[in-house]
Write an enzyme that holds these catalytic residues in place. Sequence first.
Site, short mmCIF file in Angstrom:
data_model
loop_
_atom_site.label_atom_id
_atom_site.label_comp_id
_atom_site.label_asym_id
_atom_site.label_seq_id
_atom_site.Cartn_x
_atom_site.Cartn_y
_atom_site.Cartn_z
N TYR A 177 0.81 -1.22 0.00
CA TYR A 177 0.00 0.00 0.00
C TYR A 177 0.85 1.28 0.00
O TYR A 177 0.32 2.37 -0.08
CB TYR A 177 -0.93 0.01 1.21
CG TYR A 177 -2.13 -0.89 1.04
CD1 TYR A 177 -3.40 -0.37 0.86
CD2 TYR A 177 -1.98 -2.27 1.05
CE1 TYR A 177 -4.50 -1.20 0.70
CE2 TYR A 177 -3.06 -3.11 0.89
CZ TYR A 177 -4.32 -2.57 0.72
OH TYR A 177 -5.40 -3.40 0.56
N LYS A 224 1.87 -14.33 5.77
CA LYS A 224 2.10 -15.30 4.70
C LYS A 224 3.61 -15.56 4.62
O LYS A 224 4.23 -15.56 3.56
CB LYS A 224 1.55 -14.75 3.38
CG LYS A 224 1.48 -15.78 2.24
CD LYS A 224 0.53 -16.91 2.53
CE LYS A 224 0.45 -17.86 1.32
NZ LYS A 224 -0.26 -19.11 1.63
N ASP A 263 -3.99 -17.50 4.61
CA ASP A 263 -5.05 -18.24 3.94
C ASP A 263 -5.73 -19.22 4.89
O ASP A 263 -6.95 -19.43 4.81
CB ASP A 263 -4.53 -18.96 2.69
CG ASP A 263 -3.24 -19.71 2.94
OD1 ASP A 263 -2.30 -19.12 3.48
OD2 ASP A 263 -3.16 -20.90 2.56
N ASP A 268 -6.74 -5.94 5.10
CA ASP A 268 -7.79 -5.47 4.21
C ASP A 268 -8.75 -6.62 3.87
O ASP A 268 -9.97 -6.51 4.01
CB ASP A 268 -7.16 -4.90 2.94
CG ASP A 268 -8.12 -4.00 2.16
OD1 ASP A 268 -9.29 -3.90 2.54
OD2 ASP A 268 -7.67 -3.40 1.18
#
Length: 468
Positions: free
Chosen positions: A159, A231, A331, A355
């Site tokens: 971002y 992740k 995930d 987000d």
Amino acid sequence: MAYQYIKVPSGGEKITLQDGNLHVPDRPIIPFVEGDGTGRDIWRAAVRVFDAAVEKAYSGRRKIHWMEVYAGEKSFKLFQTWLPEETIEAFQEFLVGIKGPLTTPVGGGIRSLNVALRKLLDLYVCLRPVRWYRGVPSPVVHPEYVDMVIFRENTEDIYTGIEFQYGTEENRKFKELLQQAFPQEYAKIRFPDTAGFSIKPVSIQGTERLVRAAIRWALANRRRSVNLVHKGNIMKFTEGAFRDWGYALAKREFRNQIVAERESWILGNKEKNPELTVEENARLIEPGYDMMPPDKQAEVRAEVEAALQLWDTHGDGQWKNMLMIKDSIADVTLQFVLIRPRDYDVIATLNLNGDYLSDALAAQVGGIGIAPGANINFETGHAIFEATHGTAPKYADLDKVNPGSVILSGEMMFRYLGWTEAADLIVKGMEGAISAKTVTYDFARLMEGATEVKCSEFGNAVIQHMDD
């Protein structure tokens, strides 16, 4: 200071930060941006709810002095600028504010007004509580199991907007630099001649201040755990580093108040079997221990020994009363918050993960239309509470949409100010109106026997149910 466009209300006082704590006068001045599109309708309904809650809670002893500041379409139409400098100065001076949804300008310039405000004020935490309010229609069987608070890092990750568009000179230069300086990395790009590029910075400082804020908040609010969502199995030196730096910060600064999940396993194993050796304990926490190379086995044994050194402060079950620090892959988290939501409490995560996760969770408890949010710098005290949905221009000025997101963002704001009585009345009013099935169109179409009301009428219903 003197402002050109903004009118500072007389009779109000500034909120200040003293010795690291907010000092909130009984008549604070609160800057607000009404927002674009449906923001106008939403703000008119929400501000009446806020004022009613304060009046009912404090019987005139406290009162908000609202100060309009400008951003977005209204600002552009009035002053030919999307974000006046004095709006930033007002938020800096008065510390705490609230805003409706804003349009992203078309045609370049500011990528997002929301992102611009966060960056200019260094609001590094995007705070998103997600819980179910009684009566809200939900697509899941047990929405009441969802009660999480997301601390989303607000200033780093992709971002930051460091991108190199395909076909530009900047893209060519970046690609050339990458090819010359890092040929092995360049070789990993499958289609370099037609690729755009984005850089993902994740820093120690950015990680530590986010995780520190999440842990402090969790301890202050007696929460059970802080989960570092990442992740790191793929992005080892950014998201994996976020996980490692987060654990290190927790152990360094909060050692006697927290326990890492793997430490709890080690201590629990020893409590069940006091004769357990270090190697036997290592096998219990790492099922593949015997297949590991010797250096990795040594690392696991060292981890066991380090945890056992905590015995005086954490052993004999003492760790069970401490804040648990754990981590999970992003995930996997997105699956488990759906099927095992009670396993999650406070979540600290990077910008993109946060987000996805906050919006997915909002869908479980009624949708983003009533999801509240805040952007906060816990060091300086600056905070902007905001609607988390878009401007929905086709519904603008129709008095139609659900004002819940701004109303509940205001509820968050009152808790931040320490005005918990007003916050509690807002929750009571919201739950009362929704339980009575007096709702706007978005909920009415999902509820049998509902009475569909306008945006303003829903605000009235919330105020009425504060007296139930």
